[in-house]
Write a protein that holds these residues in place. Sequence first.
Motif, PDB file in Angstrom:
ATOM      1  N   ILE A  86       4.925  16.118 100.397  1.00 15.06           N
ATOM      2  CA  ILE A  86       5.093  16.573 102.225  1.00 15.06           C
ATOM      3  C   ILE A  86       4.350  17.685 102.255  1.00 15.06           C
ATOM      4  CG2 ILE A  86       6.747  16.472 103.298  1.00 15.06           C
ATOM      5  CD1 ILE A  86       7.028  14.471 101.887  1.00 15.06           C
ATOM      6  N   MET A 109       0.389  15.909 102.646  1.00 11.12           N
ATOM      7  CA  MET A 109       0.435  14.451 104.089  1.00 11.12           C
ATOM      8  C   MET A 109       0.664  15.625 105.474  1.00 11.12           C
ATOM      9  SD  MET A 109       3.531  12.699 102.449  1.00 11.12           S
ATOM     10  CE  MET A 109       3.379  10.837 103.576  1.00 11.12           C
ATOM     11  N   LYS A 110       1.496  16.558 105.497  1.00 11.97           N
ATOM     12  CA  LYS A 110       1.494  17.065 106.760  1.00 11.97           C
ATOM     13  C   LYS A 110      -0.080  18.363 107.162  1.00 11.97           C
ATOM     14  CE  LYS A 110       6.115  18.273 107.105  1.00 11.97           C
ATOM     15  NZ  LYS A 110       6.871  20.168 107.542  1.00 11.97           N
ATOM     16  N   ILE A 145       9.863   0.381  96.503  1.00 15.16           N
ATOM     17  CA  ILE A 145       9.319   0.345  97.781  1.00 15.16           C
ATOM     18  C   ILE A 145       9.562   1.649  97.956  1.00 15.16           C
ATOM     19  CG2 ILE A 145       8.330   0.526 100.548  1.00 15.16           C
ATOM     20  CD1 ILE A 145       7.317  -2.142  99.041  1.00 15.16           C
ATOM     21  N   THR A 146      10.097   2.555  97.925  1.00 16.94           N
ATOM     22  CA  THR A 146       9.788   3.957  97.631  1.00 16.94           C
ATOM     23  C   THR A 146       9.811   4.482  99.456  1.00 16.94           C
ATOM     24  OG1 THR A 146       8.175   5.784  97.321  1.00 16.94           O
ATOM     25  CG2 THR A 146       9.670   5.394  95.410  1.00 16.94           C
ATOM     26  N   TRP A 147      10.914   5.790  99.740  1.00 22.26           N
ATOM     27  CA  TRP A 147      10.719   6.231 100.822  1.00 22.26           C
ATOM     28  C   TRP A 147       9.587   6.721 101.059  1.00 22.26           C
ATOM     29  CZ3 TRP A 147       8.792  11.371 102.119  1.00 22.26           C
ATOM     30  CH2 TRP A 147       9.483  11.430 103.818  1.00 22.26           C
ATOM     31  N   THR A 203       6.972   4.060 101.727  1.00 22.55           N
ATOM     32  CA  THR A 203       7.080   3.470 103.615  1.00 22.55           C
ATOM     33  C   THR A 203       6.077   4.743 104.430  1.00 22.55           C
ATOM     34  OG1 THR A 203       9.017   4.885 103.689  1.00 22.55           O
ATOM     35  CG2 THR A 203       9.062   3.182 103.401  1.00 22.55           C
ATOM     36  N   ARG A 204       5.895   5.912 103.508  1.00 21.16           N
ATOM     37  CA  ARG A 204       4.426   6.686 104.443  1.00 21.16           C
ATOM     38  C   ARG A 204       3.379   6.927 104.126  1.00 21.16           C
ATOM     39  NH1 ARG A 204      10.103   6.703 106.592  1.00 21.16           N
ATOM     40  NH2 ARG A 204      10.656   8.762 107.729  1.00 21.16           N
ATOM     41  N   SER A 205       3.450   5.697 102.581  1.00 22.72           N
ATOM     42  CA  SER A 205       2.069   5.356 101.994  1.00 22.72           C
ATOM     43  C   SER A 205       0.692   4.727 103.132  1.00 22.72           C
ATOM     44  CB  SER A 205       2.181   4.964 100.620  1.00 22.72           C
ATOM     45  OG  SER A 205       2.805   5.913  99.724  1.00 22.72           O
ATOM     46  N   GLU A 206      -0.714   5.499 102.657  1.00 19.64           N
ATOM     47  CA  GLU A 206      -1.449   4.071 103.700  1.00 19.64           C
ATOM     48  C   GLU A 206      -1.359   2.784 102.360  1.00 19.64           C
ATOM     49  OE1 GLU A 206      -4.823   5.734 105.382  1.00 19.64           O
ATOM     50  OE2 GLU A 206      -5.962   4.248 103.475  1.00 19.64           O
TER      51      GLU A 206
END
Lengths: 111, 746
Positions: B216, B219-220, B232-234, B237-240
Amino acid sequence: MSSNGLLIDYEYCTGCHSCEVACKNEHNIPRGKWGIKLTEVGPWKLTGDKWEWNYVPVPTSLCDLCEDRVGKGEKPSCVHHCLGKAMEYGPVEELAKKMAAKGKKMVMFVP
Amino acid sequence: MNKEWKKEYEDGSYSVRTCGWSPPGDHPVGCGMKLHIKDGKLIKVEGDAEHPISQGRLCVRCLALPEYVHHPSRITSPMKRSIDDRGKDKWTKISWDEAWDIIVPKIKQLKADHGAESIVVFGGTGREACLYYYPLGFASIGTPNVCYPLSGWSCYGPRCAITDYILGAGYPEIDFAGTFPDRYDNPEFTLPKYIVEWGKNPLMSNPDGFYGHSIIDMMKLGTKIISIDPRITWLGTRSEYVCQLRPGSDTALAMAFLNVIINEDLYDHEFVDQWCYGFDELKERVQEYTPEKVEEITWVPKQTIIDVARIIGQNSPTAIQWGLAVDENPNGVQLGHALLSLAAITGNLDVPGGITLGAPAALLGKWRVETRSNLSEELWDKRIGAKEWPALSTAMATTHPDETLDTLETGKPYKLRMGWFNSSNFITATCSAQPDRWYKALKSLEFNVVQDCFMTPTAMAFADIFLPLPTFAEHDGVVITHFGRNPVFLGAMNKAFTVGDCKSDIEVCIELGKKLHPDMWPFDSVEDFFSKQLKPELGIDFNDLREMGVYQPKYTYRKHEKGLLRADGEPGFNTVTGQVELTSTLFEAWGDDALPYYKEPPYSPISTPELFKEYPLILTTGARTFTSFHSEHRHMPSLREITPDPIVELNPETAVLLGINEGDWVDLENMFGKCKMKAHLTPCIHPKVVHAVHGWWFPEKPAEEPSLYGVWDSNINKLVPHKHIGKLGFGAPFKQMICKATKREA
């Protein structure tokens, strides 16, 4: 009435529950009650490969924004322990500016 | 900076700074915390904001530590039980002296009558004991048989062995600037452009010491994620991109990425020419794995395969983080080989922001290896399964896990008579396949010792002597990430207080060792032991580490260019050819293919179509939750409040066809076993796939046999077969079985 709030960046709240347990420890809150409680929206498919799945911790009436800790210069327990570093404490006006600057997936609570 | 490790307050209370490692909690992640003690009790745990990695953050397992250490059912003194009362809750408290007076003569007698090899030490997953159960076996007891019972050694060991054979290095971990005190700001560090999460969910698992939420942090800062996962993990859902592949088809996908990257000339020619062996053969091999063909095998759309391959090939640095899915797969050696090849030919090995590599020899590992010198060649030759499985026994100092079960069942090549279970609760769905079969087989042992913090199903079933372990808060120790195989830091574990009469793993090793093999244990105390490990390698003693809190060794990138990987000091990799072996000399010598290849799971819609009609769902298991570490934590009220039940995830479409609603209890069953789980419906799982959690037992259910705390009720490993492993002895199908699901009546 507080002029301070909790800012939550729910793009990065991973749903780890640390805020819940840290808060319970700090305020000695029994089972079945929470000072802050995680909520979940989703998961469901938006379009194509895009998904809606957000966690947002919501402070309750038991939240005093960790008055004692803040008085000693510490962060509220939920903010301090948040794994995603997705929570921030501060004056509402300052937090509002940060919300606007990021521009998405932000929410502020004034419990 | 306010770094003192112990601080006293006016009211008589005090706080101790320490770094965590299970029991209880996690792998050697070493999260920093301050423990507040009042009147001998741990009253509060606070994250240590000065810790360079965890930075004040703590997960719920450490936040709930006071519940664990002062739990009313915690066992805090040694106990004995008559062999006739195994499985019954009939324990007698004894002193440590009495425990040793029973254990030591029994070991001596077994050695004299049947040889030391009649004793087997079992280890578990991830706890501090992982460093000590080998020396306990080799140098305290003196047996060559140390066993990690998980079929195919399917956790971490395969990845370490593959890396050893292909790269000649320690563990490959993504670069998260962990060794730099100033972390991501350090000028030597480069932020990964992409991180590929392959069969791994580090946010929950903090694998091997990697601090999961570093993902995380990065990612920031701008790192993008590619998720390779059947769910599909959490994080997905934040993956390209998400490659939602069919469980167990991973190797085909990795080969297709290699196909695109090689055929579109996206690889790093300089690295391949200078440092890789057998590229032409790999190039030829990957031609079989076109994106079209691999879409059929994996269910991942052809265009997604091409897009992701191009991203990996065109964005440097890209870091691939490989997960347990590499180990829990009979085709996993080939998957690991393909993933290391992918990292190598794209120039992402040992570069800033890519994949860091540990040195071939583990930091602080010298002593552990040397404890083997206590065993004669003749005795070492008796290690179970070592001759039959050289690819496993060359890298791992253990027995072969599946052969060990066979030996227990058949008495061949000799009868095992004593078991020592060190932090291993493996009849629960943790580190064994067919735990019900192990349970029957283990009944043949004449004498058992169990070390743990609580009465577990395994201890209730087998222990004749129970030796209580302290938590990490109650003893001195050193936590070292990745078990020393790619150490990001060493942390001091400081004894903050005492609960009952417990002894840590190393205390037990030293005490027992001094009674049986005193020449192997020249240490006056635990502190002396750690100082003797630390001083020669790092120049500090245990007290220095205590004062420092955390020690971050200096990291050197591109070690292969500087002669830092090989014992002879020459540039290159510590392999047979001195290069990254895209074509493996050793795999071929051991009778497997020198190149990676895809093989269907032993049970699948394609390999067993008739069976799949009866069991029409693909079963994958073992994803982590925030609230437990394997079978720990089921009796912690605040954690059980968050995760009350064992969960099977089903797609809502599938659930409708089966008449299953959210929250229903469901029977999962296949040709090997059956168990029950509570249904959670989620569109994040493919309609043909179900996922079930591991590690469940129910401390609230009856302790005695046949219940054993309900250990068989939701035991998903009953559905995983024995000895369905890869050609080299590694990898079992924990993540790609088949099953059916039916709603449970009442």
